[in-house]
Design a protein around this motif. Sequence first.
Motif, short mmCIF file in Angstrom:
data_model
loop_
_atom_site.label_atom_id
_atom_site.label_comp_id
_atom_site.label_asym_id
_atom_site.label_seq_id
_atom_site.Cartn_x
_atom_site.Cartn_y
_atom_site.Cartn_z
N GLU A 93 0.85 -1.19 0.00
CA GLU A 93 0.00 0.00 0.00
C GLU A 93 0.89 1.24 0.00
N LEU A 94 0.32 2.33 -0.40
CA LEU A 94 1.03 3.60 -0.37
C LEU A 94 0.22 4.60 0.43
N MET A 95 0.82 5.11 1.51
CA MET A 95 0.17 6.16 2.29
C MET A 95 0.62 7.50 1.74
N ASP A 96 -0.30 8.45 1.67
CA ASP A 96 -0.02 9.72 0.99
C ASP A 96 -0.74 10.86 1.70
N ASP A 97 0.05 11.75 2.30
CA ASP A 97 -0.52 12.97 2.88
C ASP A 97 -0.05 14.15 2.03
N GLU A 98 -0.86 14.48 1.04
CA GLU A 98 -0.47 15.46 0.02
C GLU A 98 -0.11 16.82 0.60
N GLY A 99 -0.74 17.16 1.71
CA GLY A 99 -0.50 18.48 2.32
C GLY A 99 0.93 18.67 2.80
N LEU A 100 1.67 17.57 2.90
CA LEU A 100 3.06 17.67 3.37
C LEU A 100 4.05 17.80 2.23
N CYS A 101 3.58 17.80 0.99
CA CYS A 101 4.49 17.73 -0.15
C CYS A 101 5.46 18.91 -0.19
N ALA A 102 6.76 18.59 -0.34
CA ALA A 102 7.79 19.62 -0.44
C ALA A 102 8.32 19.70 -1.88
N VAL A 103 7.71 18.97 -2.79
CA VAL A 103 8.07 18.96 -4.22
C VAL A 103 9.56 18.70 -4.45
N ALA A 104 10.04 17.62 -3.85
CA ALA A 104 11.42 17.20 -4.12
C ALA A 104 11.46 16.29 -5.35
N ARG A 105 10.31 15.79 -5.76
CA ARG A 105 10.10 15.13 -7.06
C ARG A 105 10.71 13.73 -7.19
N PHE A 106 11.14 13.12 -6.12
CA PHE A 106 11.67 11.76 -6.20
C PHE A 106 10.56 10.76 -6.54
N CYS A 107 9.32 11.11 -6.21
CA CYS A 107 8.21 10.17 -6.37
C CYS A 107 7.86 9.89 -7.82
N ASP A 108 8.39 10.71 -8.75
CA ASP A 108 8.07 10.51 -10.17
C ASP A 108 9.31 10.17 -11.00
N ALA A 109 10.44 9.96 -10.33
CA ALA A 109 11.72 9.85 -11.05
C ALA A 109 11.71 8.73 -12.10
N ALA A 110 11.30 7.55 -11.70
CA ALA A 110 11.32 6.41 -12.64
C ALA A 110 9.90 5.94 -12.90
N GLY A 111 8.99 6.87 -12.92
CA GLY A 111 7.58 6.54 -13.08
C GLY A 111 6.85 6.86 -11.79
N SER A 112 5.59 7.14 -11.91
CA SER A 112 4.79 7.54 -10.76
C SER A 112 4.76 6.43 -9.69
N THR A 113 5.09 6.79 -8.48
CA THR A 113 5.07 5.80 -7.39
C THR A 113 3.67 5.22 -7.22
N TRP A 114 2.66 6.04 -7.48
CA TRP A 114 1.26 5.60 -7.35
C TRP A 114 0.95 4.48 -8.34
N ARG A 115 1.66 4.52 -9.50
CA ARG A 115 1.47 3.45 -10.49
C ARG A 115 2.39 2.26 -10.19
N LEU A 116 3.61 2.57 -9.75
CA LEU A 116 4.58 1.49 -9.51
C LEU A 116 4.08 0.47 -8.49
N ILE A 117 3.26 0.93 -7.54
CA ILE A 117 2.80 -0.02 -6.50
C ILE A 117 1.87 -1.09 -7.08
N ASN A 118 1.44 -0.89 -8.32
CA ASN A 118 0.52 -1.88 -8.92
C ASN A 118 1.23 -3.05 -9.57
N GLY A 119 2.55 -3.02 -9.58
CA GLY A 119 3.30 -4.14 -10.16
C GLY A 119 4.30 -4.66 -9.14
N ALA A 120 4.15 -5.93 -8.74
CA ALA A 120 5.05 -6.49 -7.72
C ALA A 120 6.50 -6.38 -8.17
N GLU A 121 6.73 -6.42 -9.48
CA GLU A 121 8.11 -6.36 -9.99
C GLU A 121 8.73 -4.97 -9.74
N ASN A 122 7.89 -3.99 -9.47
CA ASN A 122 8.40 -2.62 -9.23
C ASN A 122 8.47 -2.28 -7.75
#
Length: 214
Positions: A93-122
């Motif tokens: 699972e992915l916990m996400d508290d958007e209000g804390l975002c500091a826009v360091a942008r690591f979450c999208d580096a190799a694809g959206s983390t929100w999508r990556l959690i849908n593939g066990a290989e990722n």
Amino acid sequence: MRIKVLKDGPYEVTGNVPLREMKIGANEAGESTRWVDGKTFKTEETYHLCRCGKSKNKPFCDGSHTHGFDGTETADNMSYDDTAVVYCGDGMELMDDEGLCAVARFCDAAGSTWRLINGAENEALAIRQACDCPSGRLTVVKDGKKIEPKLPREIAVVEDEPEGKHGPLWVRGGIEIEAEDGTVYEVRNRVTLCRCGGSGNKPFCDAMHMEDGK
Ligand code: FES
């Protein structure tokens, strides 16, 4: 070790908390891919860090806040478990508290983390991207356990060189942060404190430093 938010003033840091610089490292495409160690600062047992963004001696306070700074704390004091949205993935699972975002942008580096959690290989990639999030916005949960990076107890001054911005103060390893009124915020392994003075979620960073002029 403790960080105390002073009324309309700086952060008072006590307990010999190490202070260093951490820079966002990017690849050629400009994606945040690594944290780069910067310099370390010489500090005393107690020191004061700028919170208004106007100091000429950053990251330290030089008294500039006395010329007018409304540092009113606006963050609620709810726990991350109560405020984070939970996204269900493949075996994690992915916990996400958007209000804390500091826009360091690591979450999208190799694809959206929100999508990556849908593939066990990722899984490893999703965990790494969530763990690189300095603000603690994102946390991967596996088998009911939150996965946290091992971090030393220290404060890192974030420099966002790819974007040419001064980032927040990254409080690492679980250091108490005491509000002006004496209440203590939830102690977490990763949080980011505003040091530009512009956050709408003080004392935490809400990425306002990315706006022009901050
Ligand atoms: S440092 Fe991020 S909002 Fe102020």
